[in-house]
Design an enzyme around this catalytic site. Structure first.
Site, PDB file in Angstrom:
ATOM      1  CE  LYS A   1      -4.151   2.297   4.531  1.00 52.41           C
ATOM      2  NZ  LYS A   1      -3.521   1.689   5.582  1.00 52.41           N
TER       3      LYS A   1
HETATM    4  O1  G3P Z   1      -1.974  -1.122   6.234  1.00 51.04           O
HETATM    5  C1  G3P Z   1      -2.430  -1.947   5.717  1.00 51.04           C
HETATM    6  C2  G3P Z   1      -1.473  -3.241   5.479  1.00 51.04           C
HETATM    7  O2  G3P Z   1      -0.270  -2.923   5.772  1.00 51.04           O
HETATM    8  C3  G3P Z   1      -2.073  -4.445   6.138  1.00 51.04           C
HETATM    9  O3  G3P Z   1      -1.092  -5.445   6.400  1.00 51.04           O
HETATM   10  O4  G3P Z   1      -0.510  -7.612   7.355  1.00 51.04           O
HETATM   11  O5  G3P Z   1      -2.737  -7.082   7.523  1.00 51.04           O
HETATM   12  O6  G3P Z   1      -1.895  -7.587   5.367  1.00 51.04           O
HETATM   13  P1  G3P Z   1      -1.459  -6.952   6.718  1.00 51.04           P
END
Ligand code: G3P
Length: 218
Positions: free
Chosen positions: A87
């Site tokens: 990633k």
């Molecule tokens: O994996 C990255 C992403 O899904 C982050 O999610 O909820 O931290 O915006 P969030």
């Protein structure tokens, strides 16, 4: 649409995997920190454990932000298991690194994507997956799902093979809308996946069936 779980929590990964519908896992530095995973060896071991639990792609994020460190970290991560996807953040050095990984048969997930222009760059570099952050776009007063629709249209017109991985999912409705918008993958917290199960009429209907089933017993 493939279902990934967005967590580094082993119990949640096991619960989602047990449902039989899990296609992979995504993590990020914040999710690793939340589990208290510290140090390179612990991080590598954690990814190895996840790869042994789930039969699917596991995104492991690099911490570096310059080309050389992204490449060095990515190579180490990719060597953990064939299912590891490196990633990489959507920055200048990240795009260059994605191109390098593509040419060296290492699969990538381009993360922190918030615009169609970024999606085009990642696809040109050959990213395996592209992660637009829907929830964070919604949080900022824009429409995350419109971005998925726009990227879907561009990728279809241009024939880009990069898979659109809807990320930053916050609710079951996000999952449904991502499916409607043509996302190839949705990475979700466990709660959002389990939320898809729920409907009050299912509960009411089941209670009635169970009650009537008793009447059929001898
Ligand atoms: O994996 C990255 C992403 O899904 C982050 O999610 O909820 O931290 O915006 P969030």
């Amino acid at each position: 649409m493939k279902f990934f779980i967005d967590t580094a929590n082993l119990a949640q990964i096991a619960e989602a995997n047990d449902l039989g519908i899990l296609d992979g896992v995504t993590t990020n530095p914040s999710l690793m920190a939340k589990e208290g995973i510290k140090g390179t060896d612990a991080i590598m071991n954690h990814y190895k454990t996840i790869c042994e639990m789930v039969d699917g792609d596991v995104s492991a994020e690099v911490f570096g932000t310059d080309f050389d460190s992204i490449i060095a970290e990515g190579q180490k991560l990719a060597a953990i298991h064939p299912n590891i996807v490196v990633k990489v953040p959507m920055i200048k050095a990240g795009v260059k690194a994605i191109k390098w990984f593509t040419e060296n048969n290492i699969r990538t997930n381009c993360t922190l994507v918030f615009s169609a222009g970024q999606a085009i760059l990642a696809a040109k570099a050959g990213a395996t997956y592209l992660s637009p952050f829907l929830g964070r776009i919604d949080d900022s007063g824009w429409d995350g799902m419109m971005l998925i629709e726009q990227i879907r249209a561009i990728y279809d017109i241009q024939g880009y093979q990069t898979e659109i991985l809807a990320a930053s999912i916050r609710s079951p409705n996000h999952i449904i809308s991502a499916a409607e918008a043509g996302a190839d993958v949705c990475t979700c917290p466990l709660d959002s996946i389990l939320g898809l199960l729920k409907h009050p009429l299912t509960d009411i209907g089941l209670a009635k069936f169970l009650e009537d089933a008793k009447k059929t017993e001898l």
